[in-house]
Motif scaffolding. Structure first.
Motif, PDB file in Angstrom:
ATOM      1  N   VAL A   5      15.553 -16.881 -16.590  1.00 13.37           N
ATOM      2  CA  VAL A   5      16.132 -15.907 -16.586  1.00 13.37           C
ATOM      3  C   VAL A   5      17.821 -16.978 -16.750  1.00 13.37           C
ATOM      4  O   VAL A   5      18.770 -16.338 -17.263  1.00 13.37           O
ATOM      5  N   VAL A   6      18.168 -17.143 -15.477  1.00 15.01           N
ATOM      6  CA  VAL A   6      19.089 -17.820 -15.118  1.00 15.01           C
ATOM      7  C   VAL A   6      19.621 -19.106 -15.913  1.00 15.01           C
ATOM      8  O   VAL A   6      20.779 -18.693 -16.416  1.00 15.01           O
ATOM      9  N   LYS A   7      18.915 -19.539 -16.236  1.00 15.75           N
ATOM     10  CA  LYS A   7      19.108 -20.783 -17.111  1.00 15.75           C
ATOM     11  C   LYS A   7      19.198 -20.427 -18.431  1.00 15.75           C
ATOM     12  O   LYS A   7      20.568 -21.016 -19.245  1.00 15.75           O
ATOM     13  N   ARG A   8      18.410 -19.193 -18.534  1.00 10.32           N
ATOM     14  CA  ARG A   8      18.838 -18.617 -20.314  1.00 10.32           C
ATOM     15  C   ARG A   8      20.908 -18.171 -20.284  1.00 10.32           C
ATOM     16  O   ARG A   8      20.966 -18.040 -21.500  1.00 10.32           O
ATOM     17  N   ALA A   9      20.338 -17.110 -19.697  1.00  6.18           N
ATOM     18  CA  ALA A   9      21.709 -16.927 -19.192  1.00  6.18           C
ATOM     19  C   ALA A   9      23.266 -17.526 -18.654  1.00  6.18           C
ATOM     20  O   ALA A   9      23.974 -17.862 -20.340  1.00  6.18           O
ATOM     21  N   CYS A  10      22.560 -19.081 -18.566  1.00  3.62           N
ATOM     22  CA  CYS A  10      23.857 -20.308 -18.942  1.00  3.62           C
ATOM     23  C   CYS A  10      23.385 -20.556 -19.777  1.00  3.62           C
ATOM     24  O   CYS A  10      24.961 -21.194 -20.251  1.00  3.62           O
ATOM     25  N   GLU A  11      22.936 -20.575 -20.810  1.00  3.87           N
ATOM     26  CA  GLU A  11      22.981 -21.494 -22.049  1.00  3.87           C
ATOM     27  C   GLU A  11      24.112 -20.464 -22.812  1.00  3.87           C
ATOM     28  O   GLU A  11      24.159 -20.800 -23.463  1.00  3.87           O
ATOM     29  N   LEU A  12      23.007 -18.968 -22.428  1.00  2.43           N
ATOM     30  CA  LEU A  12      24.020 -18.052 -23.480  1.00  2.43           C
ATOM     31  C   LEU A  12      25.389 -17.660 -23.532  1.00  2.43           C
ATOM     32  O   LEU A  12      26.287 -17.912 -24.448  1.00  2.43           O
ATOM     33  N   ILE A  13      25.904 -18.541 -22.095  1.00  2.00           N
ATOM     34  CA  ILE A  13      27.406 -18.497 -21.650  1.00  2.00           C
ATOM     35  C   ILE A  13      27.909 -19.859 -22.351  1.00  2.00           C
ATOM     36  O   ILE A  13      29.218 -18.880 -23.148  1.00  2.00           O
ATOM     37  N   LYS A  14      27.387 -20.741 -22.472  1.00  2.00           N
ATOM     38  CA  LYS A  14      27.335 -21.449 -23.586  1.00  2.00           C
ATOM     39  C   LYS A  14      27.845 -21.525 -24.513  1.00  2.00           C
ATOM     40  O   LYS A  14      28.950 -21.948 -25.681  1.00  2.00           O
ATOM     41  N   GLN A  15      27.151 -20.564 -25.386  1.00  5.87           N
ATOM     42  CA  GLN A  15      26.587 -20.807 -26.787  1.00  5.87           C
ATOM     43  C   GLN A  15      27.739 -19.775 -27.124  1.00  5.87           C
ATOM     44  O   GLN A  15      28.720 -19.289 -28.600  1.00  5.87           O
ATOM     45  N   ASP A  16      28.141 -18.371 -26.486  1.00  2.00           N
ATOM     46  CA  ASP A  16      28.987 -17.341 -26.966  1.00  2.00           C
ATOM     47  C   ASP A  16      30.883 -17.576 -27.490  1.00  2.00           C
ATOM     48  O   ASP A  16      30.983 -18.355 -25.773  1.00  2.00           O
ATOM     49  N   PRO A  17      31.271 -17.648 -27.845  1.00  2.00           N
ATOM     50  CA  PRO A  17      32.905 -17.912 -27.447  1.00  2.00           C
ATOM     51  C   PRO A  17      33.946 -17.112 -26.734  1.00  2.00           C
ATOM     52  O   PRO A  17      34.388 -17.771 -25.770  1.00  2.00           O
ATOM     53  N   ASN A  18      33.152 -16.204 -26.048  1.00  2.00           N
ATOM     54  CA  ASN A  18      33.908 -15.762 -24.386  1.00  2.00           C
ATOM     55  C   ASN A  18      32.597 -15.368 -23.195  1.00  2.00           C
ATOM     56  O   ASN A  18      32.674 -15.078 -22.544  1.00  2.00           O
ATOM     57  N   GLY A  19      31.693 -16.763 -23.594  1.00  2.00           N
ATOM     58  CA  GLY A  19      31.129 -16.671 -22.313  1.00  2.00           C
ATOM     59  C   GLY A  19      29.873 -15.121 -22.577  1.00  2.00           C
ATOM     60  O   GLY A  19      29.460 -15.559 -21.053  1.00  2.00           O
ATOM     61  N   ASP A  20      29.928 -14.518 -22.965  1.00  2.00           N
ATOM     62  CA  ASP A  20      29.338 -13.812 -23.182  1.00  2.00           C
ATOM     63  C   ASP A  20      27.434 -13.336 -23.558  1.00  2.00           C
ATOM     64  O   ASP A  20      27.243 -13.110 -24.362  1.00  2.00           O
ATOM     65  N   VAL A  21      27.478 -13.029 -22.592  1.00  2.00           N
ATOM     66  CA  VAL A  21      26.055 -13.168 -22.397  1.00  2.00           C
ATOM     67  C   VAL A  21      24.884 -11.909 -23.408  1.00  2.00           C
ATOM     68  O   VAL A  21      24.488 -12.605 -23.865  1.00  2.00           O
ATOM     69  N   ARG A  22      25.614 -11.116 -22.918  1.00  2.00           N
ATOM     70  CA  ARG A  22      24.552  -9.348 -23.316  1.00  2.00           C
ATOM     71  C   ARG A  22      24.791  -9.325 -24.860  1.00  2.00           C
ATOM     72  O   ARG A  22      24.131  -9.323 -25.873  1.00  2.00           O
ATOM     73  N   ALA A  23      26.364 -10.176 -25.216  1.00  2.00           N
ATOM     74  CA  ALA A  23      26.851 -10.634 -26.970  1.00  2.00           C
ATOM     75  C   ALA A  23      25.412 -10.815 -27.256  1.00  2.00           C
ATOM     76  O   ALA A  23      25.442 -11.031 -28.481  1.00  2.00           O
ATOM     77  N   GLN A  24      25.055 -11.667 -27.201  1.00  2.00           N
ATOM     78  CA  GLN A  24      23.568 -13.643 -26.707  1.00  2.00           C
ATOM     79  C   GLN A  24      22.568 -12.390 -27.571  1.00  2.00           C
ATOM     80  O   GLN A  24      21.782 -13.203 -26.991  1.00  2.00           O
ATOM     81  N   GLY A  25      22.817 -11.477 -26.422  1.00  2.00           N
ATOM     82  CA  GLY A  25      21.301 -10.911 -25.693  1.00  2.00           C
ATOM     83  C   GLY A  25      20.475 -10.825 -24.585  1.00  2.00           C
ATOM     84  O   GLY A  25      19.672 -11.955 -25.261  1.00  2.00           O
ATOM     85  N   GLY A  26      21.289 -11.763 -24.377  1.00  2.00           N
ATOM     86  CA  GLY A  26      20.554 -11.790 -23.025  1.00  2.00           C
ATOM     87  C   GLY A  26      20.490 -11.519 -21.712  1.00  2.00           C
ATOM     88  O   GLY A  26      21.349 -10.011 -21.621  1.00  2.00           O
ATOM     89  N   VAL A  27      20.170 -11.543 -20.486  1.00  2.00           N
ATOM     90  CA  VAL A  27      20.640 -10.974 -19.734  1.00  2.00           C
ATOM     91  C   VAL A  27      22.215 -11.831 -18.565  1.00  2.00           C
ATOM     92  O   VAL A  27      21.480 -12.683 -17.894  1.00  2.00           O
ATOM     93  N   ASP A  28      22.906 -11.108 -18.230  1.00  2.00           N
ATOM     94  CA  ASP A  28      24.121 -11.759 -17.657  1.00  2.00           C
ATOM     95  C   ASP A  28      23.826 -11.950 -16.260  1.00  2.00           C
ATOM     96  O   ASP A  28      22.925 -11.655 -15.136  1.00  2.00           O
ATOM     97  N   LEU A  29      24.252 -13.142 -16.032  1.00  2.00           N
ATOM     98  CA  LEU A  29      24.088 -13.727 -14.036  1.00  2.00           C
ATOM     99  C   LEU A  29      24.446 -12.013 -13.094  1.00  2.00           C
ATOM    100  O   LEU A  29      23.802 -11.701 -12.111  1.00  2.00           O
TER     101      LEU A  29
END
Ligand SMILES: [Fe+2]
Ligand SMILES: [Fe+2]
Length: 470
Positions: free
Chosen positions: A255-279
């Motif tokens: 879950v942590v790894k996926r959160a990190c990937e989604l931070i990098k995918q989102d222009p604002n680093g917003d994990v929730r905007a990408q449907g992940g669990v933020d750190l």
């Protein structure tokens, strides 16, 4: 002794058929256990073929057999490590032969230890019974059921001891183990953490990381026991328990790894905007389950712990690592709460043994958190997960009367209440996490909020059909 009779109704390596009365009693308990499983276990999945590990012996190599099985047909067995010549190696009876029968003066203490351990096993199955509806992959679904059936076997392990060594009281306790219900107001499970809802997979992974790990330390302390059947039972349970903690630690890590990937995918680093669990949310669930699990070790200063050690019933974690095993006159340096203040002082060692065990547990948890932080660092993200202070959010023991921050600063209850939602999951967090929980049951697919595992089970690929689809 270690020859397993697999064609008995109850697989075992304890020569059950040599004691007809005991065999009949356990065979009478068996259908009640199955009824409980069907009522309180993961019932919608009972007709499916699940790729599961079954304990078939206690040999170091080859103790487990992997195959598809329907859960109600799982071969829950009774396995004790082979008997070897042992003497009490700690406490007041050091050097004397260990007991093969329950010593009369410790009967109640011993029964309480066994019942308390036994109660946690069905409790966790009850807590997790609905998670099958929302597993992030077939791999995870299978791991959930693996944990569930083995907790069922651990219940068998404790019930065997109760039936064999505690006569009528033991049989009554075995019945009650099937009657209490996790979270029930009238007949709750014995320990707090085992009445908390495990309502989604983030809590499940935190539970298996932190709460199953408490189990590891309790079992390891009982594995030292001078009541030999208990020691031999717990030793084998530890073999299975390792996988439960693996599920938790790697689950959170993914879950942590996926959160990190989604931070990098989102222009604002917003994990929730990408449907992940933020750190930060992961940190809150860590805070919750870690502190609930700290409570399971009991009071910081405890005469019960002293009595159990003195009697030789419950030792320290890996007792053999220590030089001195009577603990008369020795002390343990720890924080205590006295007259409204935190004081660092020496406590008589025997009375501090819950805290000694908890301290070992905390070190073990920290090693896991370090590995999660390495994942975050490897992903190039600047964030660190932390274990909160052992004084934070406690419901049991001396810290439970006072509020503390996650850093261990003493604060008043009003401040704690105001900040609680920033430290522990709040309703909005819980709603958000639940909104992510949708089943993903296509072979090899994974929910968006979690990274795939590094490898599959038993050398199989990650996209193996771990749960047979219709
Ligand atoms: Fe267990
Ligand atoms: Fe477990």
């Amino acid at each position: 002794m270690s020859t397993v009779i697999t064609d008995d109704k109850i697989p075992n390596n304890v020569n059950l058929s040599g004691d007809k009365r005991l065999q009949r009693a356990l065979e009478a308990w068996q259908p009640k256990f199955i009824d409980w499983w069907k009522e309180m276990g993961p019932s919608p999945w009972n007709a499916k073929d699940i790729y599961l590990r079954t304990a078939v012996s206690v040999e170091t190599e080859g103790w487990a057999h992997f195959d598809y099985v329907k859960m109600p047909d799982y071969r829950w067995g009774i396995f004790l490590e082979p008997k070897v010549d042992r003497v009490h190696h700690f406490g007041d009876n050091m050097g004397q032969p260990v007991w093969d029968e329950v010593p009369g003066e410790f009967r109640n203490l011993l029964r309480r230890l066994i019942v308390t351990q036994g109660d946690t096993e069905p409790a966790s199955v009850e807590q997790q019974r609905l998670l099958g509806e929302t597993a992030p992959s077939l791999y995870d679904l299978r791991n959930l059921f693996q944990v569930n059936v083995e907790e069922g076997r651990h219940l068998w392990a404790m019930v065997y001891l109760l039936h064999t060594y505690f006569g009528r009281d033991g049989r009554e306790e075995a019945e009650e183990l099937l009657q209490r219900r996790s979270g029930d107001a009238d007949k709750p499970r014995i320990l707090g953490a085992f009445n908390e809802p495990t309502s989604h997979w983030l809590s499940f992974f935190m539970f298996t990381m932190f709460t199953d790990r408490d189990g590891k330390y309790q079992l390891a302390a009982l594995d030292e026991s001078g009541f030999d059947p208990l020691a031999r039972t717990c030793r084998f349970m530890l073999t299975e328990e390792a996988h439960h903690m693996f599920v938790g630690e790697t689950g959170v890590q993914r879950v942590v790894k996926r959160a990190c990937e989604l931070i990098k995918q989102d222009p604002n680093g917003d994990v929730r905007a990408q449907g992940g669990v933020d750190l930060p949310t992961i940190q809150k669930y860590l805070n919750l389950w870690y502190t609930l699990s700290l409570d399971l070790f009991g009071g910081e200063v405890s005469s019960n712990a002293a009595d159990a050690f003195a009697a030789g019933l419950k030792g320290r974690y890996k007792e053999a690592r220590y030089d001195e095993h009577t603990l008369v006159g020795s002390t343990f340096e720890m924080d205590v709460f006295e007259n409204g203040k935190v004081v660092h002082k020496d406590v008589a060692m025997r009375n501090a043994l819950n805290e000694v065990l908890r301290t070992e547990y905390i070190k073990d948890c920290q090693r896991g958190v370090d590995r999660w932080n390495k994942t975050i660092k490897d992903e190039g993200i600047d964030f660190e997960l932390k274990l909160p202070s052992n004084k934070f959010h406690r419901q049991i023991g001396m810290w439970s009367t006072q509020a503390f921050t996650p850093d261990g600063q003493m604060i008043d209850q009003a401040t704690f209440a105001a900040r609680r939602g920033a430290w522990l999951p709040n309703d909005a967090d819980e709603t958000y996490i639940k909104s992510l929980m949708h089943p993903v049951y296509e072979r090899g697919r994974m929910a968006n909020w979690i990274a795939p595992p590094l490898k599959g089970i038993n050398g199989l690929p990650g996209d193996f059909e771990y749960v047979k689809q219709p």
